[in-house]
Write a protein that holds these residues in place. Structure first.
Motif, PDB file in Angstrom:
ATOM      1  N   GLN A  78       0.810  -1.217   0.000  1.00  0.00           N
ATOM      2  CA  GLN A  78       0.000   0.000   0.000  1.00  0.00           C
ATOM      3  C   GLN A  78       0.846   1.271   0.000  1.00  0.00           C
ATOM      4  N   GLU A  79       1.951   1.264   0.731  1.00  0.00           N
ATOM      5  CA  GLU A  79       2.814   2.447   0.780  1.00  0.00           C
ATOM      6  C   GLU A  79       3.457   2.703  -0.582  1.00  0.00           C
ATOM      7  N   ASN A  82       0.796   4.086  -2.944  1.00  0.00           N
ATOM      8  CA  ASN A  82       0.560   5.481  -2.566  1.00  0.00           C
ATOM      9  C   ASN A  82       1.614   6.400  -3.181  1.00  0.00           C
ATOM     10  N   GLU A  85       0.717   7.108  -6.784  1.00  0.00           N
ATOM     11  CA  GLU A  85      -0.428   8.012  -6.886  1.00  0.00           C
ATOM     12  C   GLU A  85      -0.045   9.446  -6.541  1.00  0.00           C
ATOM     13  N   PRO A 127      -1.592  11.477   2.336  1.00  0.00           N
ATOM     14  CA  PRO A 127      -0.897  10.629   1.367  1.00  0.00           C
ATOM     15  C   PRO A 127       0.454  11.210   0.945  1.00  0.00           C
ATOM     16  N   ARG A 130       2.957  10.573   3.737  1.00  0.00           N
ATOM     17  CA  ARG A 130       3.332   9.157   3.800  1.00  0.00           C
ATOM     18  C   ARG A 130       4.288   8.796   2.662  1.00  0.00           C
ATOM     19  N   ALA A 131       4.042   9.335   1.480  1.00  0.00           N
ATOM     20  CA  ALA A 131       4.921   9.047   0.349  1.00  0.00           C
ATOM     21  C   ALA A 131       6.317   9.618   0.580  1.00  0.00           C
ATOM     22  N   ARG A 188      -4.324  -1.459  -6.393  1.00  0.00           N
ATOM     23  CA  ARG A 188      -3.705  -2.030  -5.195  1.00  0.00           C
ATOM     24  C   ARG A 188      -4.530  -3.229  -4.748  1.00  0.00           C
TER      25      ARG A 188
END
Length: 303
Positions: A78-79, A82, A85, A127, A130-131, A188
């Motif tokens: 998921q990371e 992300n 995206e 997001p 986190r990226a 994902r």
């Protein structure tokens, strides 16, 4: 088996409204990344295909080397997804945060950011935050590993590199342009779902977690979900199904007895290639290792 070259593909590089950009390339270090194997892989890519599918996209070395007109990419991490995206939608904001991480880089700062996923407030990060965090950790952790524990927490120690570049603006902007200007669908989920729409004429490249060649060589920290013998068998059955649909299939995997046995039937050709592996926690295990490229033998002529 004797090596049988299909063709080196150039059909989908560039195209109307988009020029092939060599700066669009992997923005992360990645265990098992295919950058140095791309020339060998390209020998087994079909001359023509309607859509490209990559269900285990990882750092995207093959994707960026082809830059196809239409593609569906996927990963269970998921990371990682992300990051794709955010680079597509918010490259400037991402680069600004990465510059800040680069300025503050230190062992203490690294462990502060690494610890964020141990706390409830981690879910409050945007997001973009986190990226930027995962890109920073990837570029400064030991040996460029992405590894999480059973709780999904990043657990690689600090790498202590001198002046690491966290995010190259030229690469991030080139990747963003590719993701926006070509038809790239980012998913994902499970690898089977990522190819559920693959039709006759599609080309599917599978680069799954490699099956261990020994009891001590398995790398299982990429995500919380393991990828064992059952998943390898499920992948093989999916490849059979895709072949029946008229899709071109290419698989990378380890030179393990199970993998050779799974793909030993009439549908597939198996080729061994030598790959340099620089990412390994044990220095003695880095270097040239034998890997397999497996492809279904026939090409779809009527696209």
């Amino acid at each position: 088996m004797q090596e049988q070259v299909i063709a080196r593909s150039s059909t989908h590089q560039g195209g109307k409204g988009y020029s092939y950009n060599p700066l669009a390339q992997p923005f992360l270090k990645w265990a098992g990344g295919k950058r140095q194997l791309v020339p060998a892989i390209k020998k087994y890519i079909p001359r023509k295909y309607t859509q490209y599918h990559e269900p285990f996209v990882g750092a995207g070395a093959v994707l960026f080397s082809l830059q196809p007109a239409r593609s569906i990419i996927n990963d269970t991490n998921q990371e990682l997804i992300n990051c794709y995206e955010v680079i597509r939608d918010h490259p400037d904001e991402l680069l600004s945060l990465c510059v800040n991480h680069e300025k503050n880089n230190s062992k203490e700062y690294y462990y502060k950011l690494r610890s964020q996923d141990r706390h409830d407030k981690f879910q409050e990060l945007s997001p973009i935050e986190r990226a930027a965090r995962i890109i920073y950790l990837n570029k400064t952790c030991f040996n460029g590993l992405f590894r999480v524990n059973s709780q999904g927490q990043f657990n690689v120690p600090y790498g202590d590199y001198v002046n690491p570049t966290i995010a190259d603006p030229a690469i991030v902007n080139a990747v963003s342009a590719f993701l926006n200007q070509r038809s790239v669908k980012i998913c994902r989920g499970d690898f089977s779902e990522a190819v559920s729409t693959a039709k006759k004429g599609s080309f599917v490249y599978f680069d799954p977690p490699y099956h261990p060649i020994s009891d001590t060589s398995s790398f299982t920290g990429y995500s919380m979900d393991g990828f064992g013998s059952h998943e390898q068998e499920r992948l093989k059955l999916l490849c059979d199904n895709l072949s029946d649909r008229g899709c071109q299939v290419l698989i990378s995997n380890s030179n393990a007895p199970l993998i050779r046995e799974l793909y030993s039937d009439f549908r597939y050709e198996i080729v061994e290639v030598k790959a340099s592996r620089a990412i390994n926690s044990v220095g003695a295990k880095r270097g040239k290792v034998g890997e397999l490229l497996i492809y279904n033998k026939y090409e779809c002529k009527s696209i």
